[in-house]
Design a protein around this motif. Structure first.
Motif, PDB file in Angstrom:
ATOM      1  N   UNK A  19       0.826  -1.200   0.000  1.00  0.00           N
ATOM      2  CA  UNK A  19       0.000   0.000   0.000  1.00  0.00           C
ATOM      3  C   UNK A  19       0.861   1.251   0.000  1.00  0.00           C
ATOM      4  N   UNK A  20       0.206   2.354  -0.315  1.00  0.00           N
ATOM      5  CA  UNK A  20       0.876   3.647  -0.377  1.00  0.00           C
ATOM      6  C   UNK A  20       0.314   4.509   0.733  1.00  0.00           C
ATOM      7  N   UNK A  21       1.186   4.973   1.606  1.00  0.00           N
ATOM      8  CA  UNK A  21       0.780   5.824   2.712  1.00  0.00           C
ATOM      9  C   UNK A  21       0.223   7.133   2.158  1.00  0.00           C
ATOM     10  N   UNK A  60      12.699   1.683  -7.602  1.00  0.00           N
ATOM     11  CA  UNK A  60      12.911   2.875  -8.433  1.00  0.00           C
ATOM     12  C   UNK A  60      11.623   3.536  -8.934  1.00  0.00           C
ATOM     13  N   UNK A  61      10.483   3.014  -8.570  1.00  0.00           N
ATOM     14  CA  UNK A  61       9.205   3.582  -8.988  1.00  0.00           C
ATOM     15  C   UNK A  61       8.067   2.801  -8.360  1.00  0.00           C
ATOM     16  N   UNK A  62       6.844   3.200  -8.682  1.00  0.00           N
ATOM     17  CA  UNK A  62       5.676   2.496  -8.143  1.00  0.00           C
ATOM     18  C   UNK A  62       5.350   1.297  -9.027  1.00  0.00           C
ATOM     19  N   UNK A  63       5.284   0.112  -8.429  1.00  0.00           N
ATOM     20  CA  UNK A  63       5.007  -1.080  -9.231  1.00  0.00           C
ATOM     21  C   UNK A  63       3.560  -1.130  -9.717  1.00  0.00           C
ATOM     22  N   UNK A  64       3.403  -1.694 -10.915  1.00  0.00           N
ATOM     23  CA  UNK A  64       2.055  -1.903 -11.440  1.00  0.00           C
ATOM     24  C   UNK A  64       1.516  -3.255 -10.981  1.00  0.00           C
ATOM     25  N   UNK A  79       8.372  -7.403  -8.134  1.00  0.00           N
ATOM     26  CA  UNK A  79       7.624  -6.215  -8.526  1.00  0.00           C
ATOM     27  C   UNK A  79       7.839  -5.905 -10.005  1.00  0.00           C
ATOM     28  N   UNK A  80       6.773  -5.552 -10.704  1.00  0.00           N
ATOM     29  CA  UNK A  80       6.853  -5.107 -12.093  1.00  0.00           C
ATOM     30  C   UNK A  80       6.856  -3.595 -12.111  1.00  0.00           C
ATOM     31  N   UNK A  81       7.925  -3.033 -12.650  1.00  0.00           N
ATOM     32  CA  UNK A  81       8.009  -1.584 -12.832  1.00  0.00           C
ATOM     33  C   UNK A  81       8.369  -1.356 -14.296  1.00  0.00           C
ATOM     34  N   UNK A  82       7.338  -1.068 -15.093  1.00  0.00           N
ATOM     35  CA  UNK A  82       7.464  -0.896 -16.533  1.00  0.00           C
ATOM     36  C   UNK A  82       8.044  -2.166 -17.172  1.00  0.00           C
ATOM     37  N   UNK A  83       9.272  -2.136 -17.697  1.00  0.00           N
ATOM     38  CA  UNK A  83       9.883  -3.293 -18.355  1.00  0.00           C
ATOM     39  C   UNK A  83      10.818  -4.063 -17.419  1.00  0.00           C
ATOM     40  N   UNK A  84      10.874  -3.661 -16.160  1.00  0.00           N
ATOM     41  CA  UNK A  84      11.819  -4.261 -15.221  1.00  0.00           C
ATOM     42  C   UNK A  84      11.109  -5.119 -14.178  1.00  0.00           C
ATOM     43  N   UNK A  85      11.720  -6.256 -13.873  1.00  0.00           N
ATOM     44  CA  UNK A  85      11.256  -7.118 -12.793  1.00  0.00           C
ATOM     45  C   UNK A  85      12.228  -6.937 -11.632  1.00  0.00           C
ATOM     46  N   UNK A  86      11.716  -6.465 -10.506  1.00  0.00           N
ATOM     47  CA  UNK A  86      12.528  -6.235  -9.309  1.00  0.00           C
ATOM     48  C   UNK A  86      12.229  -7.303  -8.269  1.00  0.00           C
ATOM     49  N   UNK A  87      13.231  -7.638  -7.477  1.00  0.00           N
ATOM     50  CA  UNK A  87      13.123  -8.654  -6.440  1.00  0.00           C
ATOM     51  C   UNK A  87      13.451  -8.025  -5.100  1.00  0.00           C
ATOM     52  N   UNK A  88      12.654  -8.360  -4.099  1.00  0.00           N
ATOM     53  CA  UNK A  88      12.885  -7.880  -2.732  1.00  0.00           C
ATOM     54  C   UNK A  88      12.978  -9.086  -1.811  1.00  0.00           C
TER      55      UNK A  88
END
Length: 172
Positions: A19-21, A60-64, A79-88
């Motif tokens: 969520x976004x505060x 680096x941005x808000x995930x879709x 997380x999907x952020x545009x064309x990038x897949x990020x891992x946490x």
């Protein structure tokens, strides 16, 4: 609330909520367990326990989209952020770019019959990938993609992914 997914946390069923505060605009990931209990007076009820809050300002941005596989071995959220897949990594609070794609990520799924150790990623241009979600932070780049849909069977933008396990009309 941006989205909610269920995960295995140890041996219990849990949830991961993104969520976004409202006041700060900060992205927050919260995980918690649900535990059924019973009281002689009030009857059955559910307890929320083991609440953990993760600051997502390292993205680096808000995930879709996001995926947290419901498997106790995979402590990662993707997380999907545009064309990038990020891992946490939920244990170490470490972020990493997992994969760059040629088109925008439009669909993801983390629940499969393969013990939920993979994530499916669909792209706007019809590309489709199965990604390894186990030990993600230590996966070399050449081992992250398990398989890719051949170019000759791509039909168009992927909007939803659901695993079908079984044969013919059998859905599991």
């Amino acid at each position: 609330l941006i989205d909610i997914k269920y995960v295995k946390i140890g041996r219990a069923l849990g949830y991961v909520v993104l969520f976004k505060d409202k006041s700060s605009g900060k992205l927050i990931l919260q995980e918690f367990k649900l535990k059924a209990d019973r009281d002689e007076v009030t009857g059955n009820f559910v307890l929320i326990s083991d609440i953990k809050v993760h600051d997502m300002s390292g993205l680096p941005g808000e995930p879709s989209l996001f995926v947290a596989t419901p498997n106790a071995e995979t402590k990662y959220v993707f997380f999907a952020i545009d064309k990038e897949l990020w891992c946490y990594d939920r244990e170490t609070s470490h972020f990493m770019k997992y994969k760059d794609f040629d088109a925008k990520i439009t669909a993801m799924e983390g629940e499969s019959d393969f013990r939920n150790k993979h994530i499916a990623v669909g792209l706007e241009n019809g590309e489709f990938f199965i990604m390894n979600a186990v030990n993600a932070k230590n996966q070399p780049e050449n081992k992250r993609v398990i398989c890719e849909l051949p170019i000759e069977v791509r039909l168009g933008k992927i909007v939803k992914i659901s695993y079908k396990i079984g044969s013919k009309s059998s859905w599991n």
